[in-house]
Design a protein around this motif. Structure first.
Motif, PDB file in Angstrom:
ATOM      1  N   GLY A 109     -33.730   8.718 -12.028  1.00 51.86           N
ATOM      2  CA  GLY A 109     -32.795   8.036 -12.916  1.00 51.86           C
ATOM      3  C   GLY A 109     -31.923   7.013 -12.215  1.00 51.86           C
ATOM      4  N   PHE A 110     -32.235   6.713 -10.964  1.00 52.37           N
ATOM      5  CA  PHE A 110     -31.454   5.723 -10.225  1.00 52.37           C
ATOM      6  C   PHE A 110     -31.564   4.361 -10.876  1.00 52.37           C
ATOM      7  N   GLN A 111     -30.445   3.656 -10.964  1.00 49.33           N
ATOM      8  CA  GLN A 111     -30.489   2.263 -11.377  1.00 49.33           C
ATOM      9  C   GLN A 111     -29.449   1.504 -10.584  1.00 49.33           C
ATOM     10  N   LEU A 112     -29.645   0.205 -10.488  1.00 47.22           N
ATOM     11  CA  LEU A 112     -28.727  -0.610  -9.721  1.00 47.22           C
ATOM     12  C   LEU A 112     -27.335  -0.525 -10.308  1.00 47.22           C
ATOM     13  N   ARG A 113     -26.342  -0.712  -9.449  1.00 42.03           N
ATOM     14  CA  ARG A 113     -24.964  -0.653  -9.882  1.00 42.03           C
ATOM     15  C   ARG A 113     -24.709  -1.712 -10.939  1.00 42.03           C
ATOM     16  N   GLY A 114     -23.914  -1.387 -11.902  1.00 40.28           N
ATOM     17  CA  GLY A 114     -23.597  -2.314 -12.971  1.00 40.28           C
ATOM     18  C   GLY A 114     -23.236  -1.531 -14.207  1.00 40.28           C
ATOM     19  N   ALA A 115     -23.344  -2.186 -15.317  1.00 42.93           N
ATOM     20  CA  ALA A 115     -22.972  -1.548 -16.569  1.00 42.93           C
ATOM     21  C   ALA A 115     -23.996  -0.491 -16.955  1.00 42.93           C
ATOM     22  N   PRO A 116     -23.521   0.600 -17.541  1.00 46.70           N
ATOM     23  CA  PRO A 116     -24.459   1.624 -17.998  1.00 46.70           C
ATOM     24  C   PRO A 116     -25.202   1.107 -19.223  1.00 46.70           C
ATOM     25  N   PRO A 117     -26.341   1.692 -19.526  1.00 45.08           N
ATOM     26  CA  PRO A 117     -27.083   1.224 -20.689  1.00 45.08           C
ATOM     27  C   PRO A 117     -26.342   1.560 -21.981  1.00 45.08           C
ATOM     28  N   VAL A 118     -26.386   0.633 -22.924  1.00 45.18           N
ATOM     29  CA  VAL A 118     -25.796   0.843 -24.240  1.00 45.18           C
ATOM     30  C   VAL A 118     -26.931   1.254 -25.164  1.00 45.18           C
ATOM     31  N   LEU A 131     -25.589  -5.420 -33.057  1.00 44.16           N
ATOM     32  CA  LEU A 131     -24.154  -5.329 -32.798  1.00 44.16           C
ATOM     33  C   LEU A 131     -23.533  -6.709 -32.886  1.00 44.16           C
ATOM     34  N   ALA A 132     -22.419  -6.803 -33.576  1.00 41.43           N
ATOM     35  CA  ALA A 132     -21.653  -8.051 -33.622  1.00 41.43           C
ATOM     36  C   ALA A 132     -20.431  -7.898 -32.731  1.00 41.43           C
ATOM     37  N   VAL A 133     -20.103  -8.952 -32.000  1.00 43.38           N
ATOM     38  CA  VAL A 133     -18.914  -8.968 -31.152  1.00 43.38           C
ATOM     39  C   VAL A 133     -17.973 -10.029 -31.707  1.00 43.38           C
ATOM     40  N   GLU A 134     -16.810  -9.590 -32.176  1.00 51.66           N
ATOM     41  CA  GLU A 134     -15.800 -10.502 -32.699  1.00 51.66           C
ATOM     42  C   GLU A 134     -14.618 -10.528 -31.744  1.00 51.66           C
ATOM     43  N   CYS A 135     -14.189 -11.724 -31.398  1.00 52.48           N
ATOM     44  CA  CYS A 135     -13.016 -11.884 -30.545  1.00 52.48           C
ATOM     45  C   CYS A 135     -11.979 -12.686 -31.315  1.00 52.48           C
ATOM     46  N   THR A 136     -10.758 -12.181 -31.368  1.00 51.30           N
ATOM     47  CA  THR A 136      -9.699 -12.925 -32.032  1.00 51.30           C
ATOM     48  C   THR A 136      -9.314 -14.126 -31.168  1.00 51.30           C
ATOM     49  N   ASP A 169     -22.471 -11.391 -22.366  1.00 53.20           N
ATOM     50  CA  ASP A 169     -23.461 -11.494 -21.281  1.00 53.20           C
ATOM     51  C   ASP A 169     -23.896 -10.114 -20.801  1.00 53.20           C
ATOM     52  N   GLN A 170     -22.933  -9.200 -20.617  1.00 50.83           N
ATOM     53  CA  GLN A 170     -23.285  -7.867 -20.139  1.00 50.83           C
ATOM     54  C   GLN A 170     -24.111  -7.111 -21.174  1.00 50.83           C
ATOM     55  N   LEU A 171     -23.799  -7.302 -22.449  1.00 52.19           N
ATOM     56  CA  LEU A 171     -24.594  -6.659 -23.502  1.00 52.19           C
ATOM     57  C   LEU A 171     -26.014  -7.220 -23.517  1.00 52.19           C
ATOM     58  N   GLU A 172     -26.130  -8.539 -23.375  1.00 54.00           N
ATOM     59  CA  GLU A 172     -27.458  -9.158 -23.361  1.00 54.00           C
ATOM     60  C   GLU A 172     -28.253  -8.731 -22.133  1.00 54.00           C
ATOM     61  N   ARG A 180     -13.905  -7.016 -15.164  1.00 56.36           N
ATOM     62  CA  ARG A 180     -13.630  -5.577 -15.159  1.00 56.36           C
ATOM     63  C   ARG A 180     -13.351  -5.057 -16.568  1.00 56.36           C
ATOM     64  N   LEU A 181     -12.598  -5.835 -17.343  1.00 55.37           N
ATOM     65  CA  LEU A 181     -12.351  -5.429 -18.727  1.00 55.37           C
ATOM     66  C   LEU A 181     -13.664  -5.370 -19.504  1.00 55.37           C
ATOM     67  N   ALA A 182     -14.537  -6.349 -19.265  1.00 54.77           N
ATOM     68  CA  ALA A 182     -15.842  -6.361 -19.934  1.00 54.77           C
ATOM     69  C   ALA A 182     -16.633  -5.110 -19.558  1.00 54.77           C
ATOM     70  N   GLN A 183     -16.597  -4.719 -18.289  1.00 57.46           N
ATOM     71  CA  GLN A 183     -17.287  -3.504 -17.857  1.00 57.46           C
ATOM     72  C   GLN A 183     -16.692  -2.263 -18.513  1.00 57.46           C
ATOM     73  N   GLN A 184     -15.361  -2.212 -18.630  1.00 58.58           N
ATOM     74  CA  GLN A 184     -14.725  -1.075 -19.292  1.00 58.58           C
ATOM     75  C   GLN A 184     -15.171  -0.976 -20.751  1.00 58.58           C
ATOM     76  N   ILE A 185     -15.307  -2.125 -21.401  1.00 55.38           N
ATOM     77  CA  ILE A 185     -15.765  -2.148 -22.791  1.00 55.38           C
ATOM     78  C   ILE A 185     -17.177  -1.578 -22.888  1.00 55.38           C
ATOM     79  N   ILE A 186     -18.056  -2.000 -21.977  1.00 54.11           N
ATOM     80  CA  ILE A 186     -19.434  -1.499 -21.974  1.00 54.11           C
ATOM     81  C   ILE A 186     -19.447   0.005 -21.708  1.00 54.11           C
ATOM     82  N   PHE A 187     -18.597   0.472 -20.782  1.00 55.38           N
ATOM     83  CA  PHE A 187     -18.516   1.908 -20.498  1.00 55.38           C
ATOM     84  C   PHE A 187     -18.086   2.692 -21.737  1.00 55.38           C
ATOM     85  N   ARG A 188     -17.225   2.115 -22.565  1.00 56.68           N
ATOM     86  CA  ARG A 188     -16.800   2.788 -23.798  1.00 56.68           C
ATOM     87  C   ARG A 188     -17.949   2.883 -24.802  1.00 56.68           C
TER      88      ARG A 188
END
Length: 194
Positions: A25-34, A41-46, A59-62, A155-163
Motif C-alpha cells: 500500500g505504499f504510495q509517494l508522499r502527497g495527498a491521500p486518495p479521495v 465534485l464541485a469546488v466553490e470558492c467565495t 489541482d490536487q483533486l485533479e 498546506r491549506l489545500a492539503q488539509q482540505i484533501i485530508f478532510r
C-alpha cells in the motif's frame, strides 16, 4: 559475465522491491486518495478566497483523479469561504523593531450533497508559518514572505484533501442516515403532546 549477472540481480531486486512496496500500500508522499464516492465534485470558492488557494485545491483533486464538475451537475459541493490572512510580529528586537513575523492563513470548509445533506459541517482550517525579519534586506524578506504565503496556501489545500479522504461511500451513507435520523427526531419532538 559477472557484470551481466550483477545487472540482472540489480534489476530483479528493483522489481521485487517495487512489487513489495506496491503490495503493502505504499504510495509517494502527497495527498491521500479521495474516494470516487464524492464524484462528481464541485469546488466553490467565495470572492475572499485567493485564486492561488482555490486552484491549488482543484489541482490536487485533479492529480488524485477526482472528477470535478459545475455545481449544477455535482453530486457533492465543497464550499471554501471566509479566508483570513494575518501577519503579526512574534519577536521584537531590543530597539522595539520586529525580529520575527508569524503568518497565519485560515479558511472555512463545508461539504454538502446535491440534496443539501451536510457531509462536512462548517469547519475552520488553519496553517501558520514564522520567519525572521531583517530590515537590512527588505526585498529578500518580501520575496520570502510571498513564498511562505504560497506554501501556506498549499498546506491549506492539503488539509482540505485530508478532510475529504475518509469520506468513502460507506461513510457518506452513514452520515446521510445520521442526518435523516436527526431530522426525524427533531420533527417528532416538535409535535404537540396529546
Amino acid at each position: 559475465m559477472p557484470l551481466l549477472r550483477a545487472s540482472r540481480t540489480g534489476t530483479a531486486l528493483a522489481v521485487m522491491l517495487s512489487a513489495g512496496l506496491a503490495g503493502c500500500g505504499f504510495q509517494l508522499r502527497g495527498a491521500p486518495p479521495v474516494s470516487s464516492a464524492l464524484e462528481p465534485l464541485a469546488v466553490e470558492c467565495t470572492q475572499d478566497v485567493p485564486e492561488i488557494l482555490c486552484e491549488s485545491v482543484r489541482d490536487q483533486l485533479e492529480l488524485g483523479e477526482v472528477t470535478l464538475s459545475a455545481t449544477a451537475d455535482a453530486a457533492y459541493i465543497m464550499t471554501l469561504s471566509r479566508f483570513q490572512a494575518d501577519r503579526r510580529a512574534s519577536a521584537i528586537t531590543v530597539d522595539a523593531a520586529a525580529a520575527e513575523y508569524t503568518l497565519r492563513h485560515s479558511i472555512a470548509l463545508e461539504l454538502v450533497s446535491a440534496d443539501k445533506v451536510p457531509m462536512i459541517a462548517n469547519t475552520r482550517l488553519t496553517s501558520t508559518e514564522s520567519y525572521r525579519y531583517d530590515d537590512t534586506n527588505v526585498l529578500a524578506k518580501q520575496r520570502e514572505e510571498e513564498e511562505l504565503r504560497t506554501q501556506l496556501s498549499d498546506r491549506l489545500a492539503q488539509q482540505i484533501i485530508f478532510r475529504l479522504a475518509p469520506l468513502t461511500e460507506a461513510r457518506l451513507d452513514a452520515l446521510r442516515e445520521e442526518y435523516e435520523a436527526a431530522r426525524t427526531n427533531d420533527s417528532s419532538g416538535d409535535a404537540p403532546a396529546q
